[in-house]
Design a protein around this motif. Structure first.
Motif, PDB file in Angstrom:
ATOM      1  N   THR A  35      -7.726   3.024 -13.987  1.00 58.90           N
ATOM      2  CA  THR A  35      -7.173   3.144 -12.394  1.00 58.90           C
ATOM      3  C   THR A  35      -7.749   3.160 -11.393  1.00 58.90           C
ATOM      4  OG1 THR A  35      -5.124   4.434 -13.502  1.00 58.90           O
ATOM      5  CG2 THR A  35      -5.212   4.406 -11.071  1.00 58.90           C
ATOM      6  N   TRP A  67       5.049  -8.565  -9.456  1.00 54.77           N
ATOM      7  CA  TRP A  67       3.695  -7.268  -9.709  1.00 54.77           C
ATOM      8  C   TRP A  67       2.954  -7.971 -11.104  1.00 54.77           C
ATOM      9  CZ3 TRP A  67       8.445  -6.103 -11.608  1.00 54.77           C
ATOM     10  CH2 TRP A  67       9.163  -6.314 -13.295  1.00 54.77           C
ATOM     11  N   ARG A 110      -6.561  -1.461   0.441  1.00 52.86           N
ATOM     12  CA  ARG A 110      -5.555  -1.197  -0.591  1.00 52.86           C
ATOM     13  C   ARG A 110      -4.119  -1.626   0.069  1.00 52.86           C
ATOM     14  NH1 ARG A 110      -6.145   4.485  -2.833  1.00 52.86           N
ATOM     15  NH2 ARG A 110      -8.226   3.905  -3.175  1.00 52.86           N
ATOM     16  N   ASP A 111      -3.928  -2.880   0.060  1.00 54.42           N
ATOM     17  CA  ASP A 111      -2.395  -3.223  -0.239  1.00 54.42           C
ATOM     18  C   ASP A 111      -1.788  -3.342  -1.063  1.00 54.42           C
ATOM     19  OD1 ASP A 111      -3.996  -5.141  -1.139  1.00 54.42           O
ATOM     20  OD2 ASP A 111      -3.394  -6.744   0.151  1.00 54.42           O
ATOM     21  N   ARG A 125      -0.349  -0.727  -5.179  1.00 54.01           N
ATOM     22  CA  ARG A 125      -0.707   0.810  -5.869  1.00 54.01           C
ATOM     23  C   ARG A 125      -1.569  -0.140  -7.649  1.00 54.01           C
ATOM     24  NH1 ARG A 125       4.826   2.740  -3.948  1.00 54.01           N
ATOM     25  NH2 ARG A 125       5.846   0.997  -4.221  1.00 54.01           N
ATOM     26  N   THR A 168      -8.562  -0.443  -8.420  1.00 50.63           N
ATOM     27  CA  THR A 168      -8.713   0.588  -7.285  1.00 50.63           C
ATOM     28  C   THR A 168      -9.829  -0.462  -6.202  1.00 50.63           C
ATOM     29  OG1 THR A 168      -7.108   1.978  -7.526  1.00 50.63           O
ATOM     30  CG2 THR A 168      -8.308   1.561  -5.647  1.00 50.63           C
ATOM     31  N   GLY A 172       0.699  -1.768   0.158  1.00 52.56           N
ATOM     32  CA  GLY A 172      -0.291  -0.269  -0.173  1.00 52.56           C
ATOM     33  C   GLY A 172       0.418   1.117  -0.053  1.00 52.56           C
ATOM     34  N   ASP A 173       0.777   2.182  -0.438  1.00 56.81           N
ATOM     35  CA  ASP A 173       0.689   3.485  -0.491  1.00 56.81           C
ATOM     36  C   ASP A 173       1.574   3.898   1.326  1.00 56.81           C
ATOM     37  OD1 ASP A 173      -0.071   4.215  -2.739  1.00 56.81           O
ATOM     38  OD2 ASP A 173      -2.020   4.992  -1.688  1.00 56.81           O
ATOM     39  N   GLU A 221      -9.639  -3.497  -4.634  1.00 57.39           N
ATOM     40  CA  GLU A 221     -10.090  -3.589  -3.212  1.00 57.39           C
ATOM     41  C   GLU A 221     -11.826  -4.120  -2.316  1.00 57.39           C
ATOM     42  OE1 GLU A 221     -10.312   0.571  -1.941  1.00 57.39           O
ATOM     43  OE2 GLU A 221      -8.809   1.066  -1.296  1.00 57.39           O
ATOM     44  N   TYR A 258      -0.388   1.934 -10.492  1.00 63.41           N
ATOM     45  CA  TYR A 258       1.224   2.846 -11.408  1.00 63.41           C
ATOM     46  C   TYR A 258       0.218   3.487 -12.434  1.00 63.41           C
ATOM     47  CZ  TYR A 258       5.047   4.939 -13.071  1.00 63.41           C
ATOM     48  OH  TYR A 258       5.932   5.952 -13.492  1.00 63.41           O
TER      49      TYR A 258
END
Length: 711
Positions: free
Chosen positions: A551, A536, A565-566, A568, A555, A386-387, A559, A570
């Motif tokens: 995107t 990835w 949210r584990d 990201r 997400t 996550g972030d 989720e 890009y």
């Protein structure tokens, strides 16, 4: 000396030609003048039918208590040069104004010729108060009524005799053919036909003065103002000039001769002596005025205002004005070639720099974008984690790949399982990156096969032990030999090489995309790397404009399945856009840096034009005496500045293209832009316009008398 036959031919020829021209010009203002005449004047006309005695004729020139004072320098007391001059001069008179040096006779001539204004008193010409006339109206009057013959000749040094004579007609708006014919005829009548192409420096003093007389007659020369016309001549040449003035007076011109020589003054019909700014004697008219005074209808007091209004508003046609201005500008540039070349250098460097810099910037930008495009401009990546670095690490699996495939606008997805592996081919070992991928990687990562085959979906299902090598990996293991069909060990597991990937010439992160080995994802996960947890996921969007929507969709979908949210997402498309915008900014900065040199060149043009105005101050005075309006002078110098930048701009574009072609030969990325070329050229013209305006305006505002008196 001019013989008698020549004099008769000159007087008759000039008189006849002027009568013809004046008759044509009078018709053009009759109707306008009649409409503007007051009722009293019309009634006056009716009161004097044919055969009745005409009313008294008003003098052509009438001065009443005219004074002229000049302010003292550094705030000192003013100096009064003329002290109450009252004088009448009728049309057709031959008047000599005689006086010693410093008596004020030249100042009086400047006022009579409308080059200067009195400090007080009144000056009426053809019944009009000169004090009420604007600058352009005075310019019209100078070219319509007056012809000047100066002691110093006052010819423009850069023009030949023909062009010097034509000058008043240029400002009167005469056509090219008409003024060339008339100037040639005047030079022929004055014995200078074979000197028409000579410049003033190639003529004797007497010849220059005759050119000056021809110029004074170009527009009719109804009033000839001769200021010491014999002062700089030898006795023979002086006698010839005086004889010409007498012939002009006999032909009906009003001749006002300014001289200190009483022998010269004796040739006139009337002698007015001036001393210390005052008239001390006036002989009166010694002989009858010529029977046909050379006055056009435009100078008739009843028509004067209408003619002036028409003449001031209308000059030459715009195209004629432009052509004359550019021709004169080119003559000046060619006469001062070395200085012009130095001025052009700044504009050339500026324009060429803008073109080359923008071309290099565009070429570099295109090259960078092409490099980025090799990774896929509409490509997105989903990365575990996550972030928040303290949050859950996150794991991506094959199930996530299937989830992402369901998101709208996603056209292809491939899992990426990557790890370092040891390759052995014969006795050669290589430690390289191995990637487990699906067949979609060809579309997603833009990977194509240089030779051999790519693995298939059946290979994935059967966990086939097949690999494809990158170019660098092949070179390390096999050199130049073909690896297709050969076997090698991947972490001691035998694999067959079925293909070689095309060279990408790029890197992705810390990995070289040409130093790699690809294998089917199931094979890599279960037989080599030993895990199904993905490094990835890479996916391809159908359109870069949909990248942001995809995107958000990924997400939301992940989720929902992960419940946290584990991961990201890009958005490489946004990164590509940002890099493109950055490169565009750099290109613009290069153009701006180059544009600085263009501005510096413009400042050089302004500097040179200011120097030119200083050097050509007398020429400006000559042109004003010939009838040039302020806007004519301003247009002349502004055109010269624009001509310099025009030539410099064209040369700069040509040199910029040559430099760009040379850079292409040296394999520097260059892309020419027609818009950049036109923009640089337009900027050069605008630079000439902007930086040439101040010198041109300064030239137009010069005082005629001050300009004529300059060195």
């Amino acid at each position: 000396m001019v013989n008698t036959a020549e004099r008769d031919r000159l007087g008759d020829g000039l008189g006849d030609r002027l009568e013809d021209r004046l008759g044509q010009r009078s018709d053009a203002v009759d109707s306008a003048a009649d409409r503007l005449r007051p009722p009293a004047a019309q009634a006056g006309d009716a009161a004097h039918p044919p055969g009745a005695a005409p009313p008294p004729v008003a003098p052509l020139i009438a001065l009443r208590d005219v004074r002229r004072a000049y302010s003292g320098s550094d705030g000192g007391p003013a100096t009064e040069v003329l002290r109450g001059i009252s004088l009448d001069i009728a049309a057709g008179e031959f008047v000599a104004i005689v006086g010693a040096s410093g008596s004020g006779k030249s100042t009086l001539m400047h006022i009579l010729g409308c080059l200067d204004r009195p400090s007080s008193g009144t000056y009426r010409f053809a019944g009009q108060d000169i004090a009420q006339l604007r600058a352009d109206e005075l310019a019209w009057l100078r070219r319509e009524a007056f012809g000047f013959v100066f002691q110093g000749y006052h010819l423009v040094r850069s023009l030949d005799a023909q062009r010097n004579v034509e000058m008043p007609a240029v400002y009167a708006g005469a056509g090219l053919a008409e003024r060339e014919r008339r100037a040639a005829a005047l030079l022929d009548q004055l014995g200078l036909a074979d000197r028409a192409t000579f410049r003033p420096g190639q003529l004797s003093g007497g010849q220059q003065q005759r050119v000056s007389i021809a110029r004074a007659l170009m527009n009719g020369g109804h009033v000839i103002l001769a200021d010491e016309p014999t002062g700089a001549l030898d006795s023979r040449s002086g006698a010839e000039v005086v004889a010409l003035l007498r012939e002009l007076a006999d032909a009906g011109h009003t001749v006002i001769l300014i001289t200190h020589d009483r022998a010269v003054a004796a040739q006139a019909r009337r002698i007015v002596e001036i001393r210390d700014g005052q008239i001390v004697s006036d002989s009166g008219v010694r002989a009858p005025v010529a029977p046909r005074a050379m006055l056009p209808a435009s100078l008739d007091p009843r028509r004067f205002r209408a003619a002036m209004t028409a003449g001031t508003a209308h000059g030459a046609r715009p195209w004629t004005d432009m052509r004359e201005a550019f021709a004169a500008a080119w003559t000046v540039m060619w006469t001062n070639r070395f200085r012009t070349a130095l001025t052009l250098l700044g504009i050339i460097i500026g324009v060429a720099s803008v073109i080359v810099m923008l071309a290099i910037g565009a070429g570099t930008q295109e090259k960078v974008i092409a490099k980025i495009s090799s990774f896929g401009t509409n490509r997105l990546y989903v990365i575990p984690g996550g972030d928040n670095s303290r949050g859950p690490g996150g794991v991506l699996t094959e199930a996530d790949v299937r989830t992402i495939r369901q998101v709208p606008h996603v056209v292809a997805v491939t899992p990426i399982l990557r790890n370092k592996v040891m390759l052995r081919a014969g006795n050669v070992d290589a430690y390289v990156n191995a990637m487990g991928v699906t067949t979609d990687v060809r579309r997603v990562m833009n990977w194509n096969v240089a030779r051999g085959l790519f693995f298939t979906e059946q290979d994935e299902r059967q966990l086939a032990t097949v690999v494809l090598l990158g170019k660098k990996t092949r070179e390390r293991l096999y050199g130049d030999a073909s690896p297709i069909g050969a076997y090698l060990l991947v972490n001691n597991v035998p694999f067959q090489v079925i293909g070689e990937l095309e060279e990408k010439g790029a890197t992705s992160g810390d990995a070289d995309d040409d130093d790699i080995v690809l294998m089917p994802y199931p094979t890599g996960a279960r037989r080599v790397i030993g895990t199904t947890n993905l490094n990835w996921i890479t996916l391809l969007v159908d359109d870069i404009d949909n990248a942001e929507e995809v995107t958000k969709g990924i997400t939301a979908a992940l989720e929902a399945t992960h419940r946290v949210r584990d991961f990201r997402v890009y958005n490489r498309a946004a990164s590509v856009r940002a890099q493109t915008e950055t490169q565009q900014t750099m290109t613009i900065m290069l153009g701006l840096v180059a544009a600085i040199s263009l501005v510096v060149g413009g400042i050089g043009v302004m500097n040179i034009m200011l120097v030119t105005v200083k050097e050509r101050t007398r020429e400006i005075g000559i042109r004003m005496a010939a009838g040039a309006r302020q806007r004519d002078i301003q247009r002349q110098f502004l055109t010269e500045a624009i001509t310099v930048t025009l030539v410099g701009g064209l040369a700069g574009v040509l040199i910029g293209v040559i430099i760009g072609v040379a850079l292409l030969h040296w394999e520097v990325p260059v892309i020419f832009s027609a818009r950049a070329m036109l923009g640089a050229f337009a900027c050069a013209l605008v630079t000439g316009l902007v930086f040439g305006f101040m010198p041109a305006r300064q030239a137009a505002r010069l005082d005629p008398v001050t300009a004529l008196a300059s060195d």
